[in-house]
Design a protein around this motif. Sequence first.
Motif, mmCIF file in Angstrom:
data_model
loop_
_atom_site.group_PDB
_atom_site.id
_atom_site.type_symbol
_atom_site.label_atom_id
_atom_site.label_comp_id
_atom_site.label_asym_id
_atom_site.label_seq_id
_atom_site.Cartn_x
_atom_site.Cartn_y
_atom_site.Cartn_z
ATOM 1 N N CYS A 133 -16.370 -3.570 14.856
ATOM 2 C CA CYS A 133 -17.235 -3.163 15.538
ATOM 3 C C CYS A 133 -17.652 -1.968 15.570
ATOM 4 N N GLY A 134 -17.217 -1.561 14.544
ATOM 5 C CA GLY A 134 -17.162 0.043 14.135
ATOM 6 C C GLY A 134 -17.173 1.116 14.616
ATOM 7 N N LEU A 135 -15.635 1.562 15.513
ATOM 8 C CA LEU A 135 -15.270 2.373 16.555
ATOM 9 C C LEU A 135 -14.173 2.523 15.624
ATOM 10 N N ASP A 136 -13.368 3.842 15.891
ATOM 11 C CA ASP A 136 -12.833 4.512 15.029
ATOM 12 C C ASP A 136 -11.141 4.015 15.308
ATOM 13 N N VAL A 137 -10.761 3.059 14.804
ATOM 14 C CA VAL A 137 -9.851 2.634 15.237
ATOM 15 C C VAL A 137 -8.626 2.460 14.145
ATOM 16 N N PRO A 138 -7.524 2.979 14.339
ATOM 17 C CA PRO A 138 -6.415 3.531 13.358
ATOM 18 C C PRO A 138 -5.370 2.202 12.403
ATOM 19 N N PHE A 193 -19.971 11.973 20.929
ATOM 20 C CA PHE A 193 -20.463 11.138 22.753
ATOM 21 C C PHE A 193 -21.480 10.270 22.569
ATOM 22 N N GLU A 194 -22.008 9.670 21.480
ATOM 23 C CA GLU A 194 -22.587 8.188 20.974
ATOM 24 C C GLU A 194 -21.163 7.273 20.513
ATOM 25 N N GLU A 195 -20.085 7.938 20.180
ATOM 26 C CA GLU A 195 -19.018 7.481 20.032
ATOM 27 C C GLU A 195 -18.687 6.608 21.559
ATOM 28 N N TYR A 196 -18.485 7.554 22.127
ATOM 29 C CA TYR A 196 -17.605 7.098 23.866
ATOM 30 C C TYR A 196 -18.394 6.098 24.597
ATOM 31 N N VAL A 227 -18.497 0.528 26.509
ATOM 32 C CA VAL A 227 -18.823 -0.966 26.257
ATOM 33 C C VAL A 227 -18.446 -1.594 26.125
ATOM 34 N N PHE A 228 -17.858 -1.260 25.132
ATOM 35 C CA PHE A 228 -16.809 -2.354 24.548
ATOM 36 C C PHE A 228 -15.433 -2.538 26.086
ATOM 37 N N SER A 239 -14.394 -6.302 27.595
ATOM 38 C CA SER A 239 -12.877 -6.040 26.815
ATOM 39 C C SER A 239 -12.631 -6.554 28.383
ATOM 40 N N GLY A 240 -13.347 -6.431 29.267
ATOM 41 C CA GLY A 240 -12.273 -5.598 30.420
ATOM 42 C C GLY A 240 -11.188 -5.403 31.038
ATOM 43 N N ASN A 241 -11.151 -4.313 30.118
ATOM 44 C CA ASN A 241 -10.635 -2.994 30.584
ATOM 45 C C ASN A 241 -9.969 -2.014 31.297
#
Length: 323
Positions: free
Chosen positions: A96-101, A186-189, A194-195, A199-201
Amino acid sequence: MLLRLGEQLPGAIRVIEDSLERGIWEEQEQRSRIPRDPYRFALPGVLPKLTANEEGDRLTIPVEGTSGAWIAKFGTPAFRHLVENECVMLRWASLCGLDVPNHRIIQGRDIEGLPEHFDPEQRALLVRRFDRRVDQEGMTRIHQEDFAQIFHVAPEDKYTESHDQRWMSHETIGHLILELCGSKDFEEYLRRLVFMVLSGNSDAHLKNWALWYPDRLRARLAPVYDFVATIVYGGEGGPALCWREPETPSLAPEKPLVETTLDDLLLLCPSADTCTAFDTAQALGIIEEFETKAREQWKEVQGELPAWQKNKLAAHLDQVRLG
Ligand SMILES: Nc1ncnc2c1ncn2[C@@H]1O[C@H](COP(=O)(O)OP(=O)(O)OP(=O)(O)O)[C@@H](O)[C@H]1O
Ligand SMILES: [Mg+2]
């Protein structure tokens, strides 16, 4: 204990030996007769973890006095298929384009010198540490601090359950991110929230959000970590933190994630009477676009989840509707 763990701490903090005291420390250690255990781990959290290094195609435990660049996070029988769950959530977030290691699943036995109390047959999630940078010059520590540290909250209070903690909401975290890190973060936040809903977290507590300092000066929103679809394990499924501080003091739990509305998210945007404002119309566009993308990418990853988890999450996704 601090000296033993001092190289492994989160971020750029080290506890190092004062050479003047070295003799005292060695003497005390001999007297305590505690066997020197090569296993060291100093990151917080409830799950058993190790740090590891990657040398070619080998994973090794760092030798004493150094730090590993990867985290191996083992599962627990209390939550079935937790490792698979987190791995798929990270992959979904990354698509989805989030910053993930970088991350992948390994077996305990893939780590050379696995300490005895770890099961070589057990699976673990291997995640690249974003607070360690390795280049030709060696390893550099990058500072990070989670929002429990930022708010001076003890780890055991990370769910902010009392009245006087309710100001530590998603709104406050968002305002700080906007003020300190700027509008891109802030946009990433917003996208991550939303994620979190999709994703029910329900476990995105204060210690699962952090700031880091990749250029050593400016605070930025740290990359994603500890993303788990907790909804598959049952419970009411409300967010771990409240969205905003209640207007009248209340300990009422937040409604379940599945009932989250667009307004819950839009109301987090600071308005013109705060130092830095964020335009609600822009936020709306970001949220809607991200929701569409996340639903598309779900189709890519759903097959990688164990069937029982996939069905529960699919049912959740059918019910939740933001845009
Ligand atoms: N990729 C990473 N890079 C650097 N630090 C990390 C990374 N992932 C996790 N951490 C650090 O390790 C800590 C524990 O990791 P994590 O939150 O994944 O574990 P956990 O046992 O699931 O925690 P919890 O108690 O929240 O369930 C985090 O709070 C963070 O400080
Ligand atoms: Mg955590």
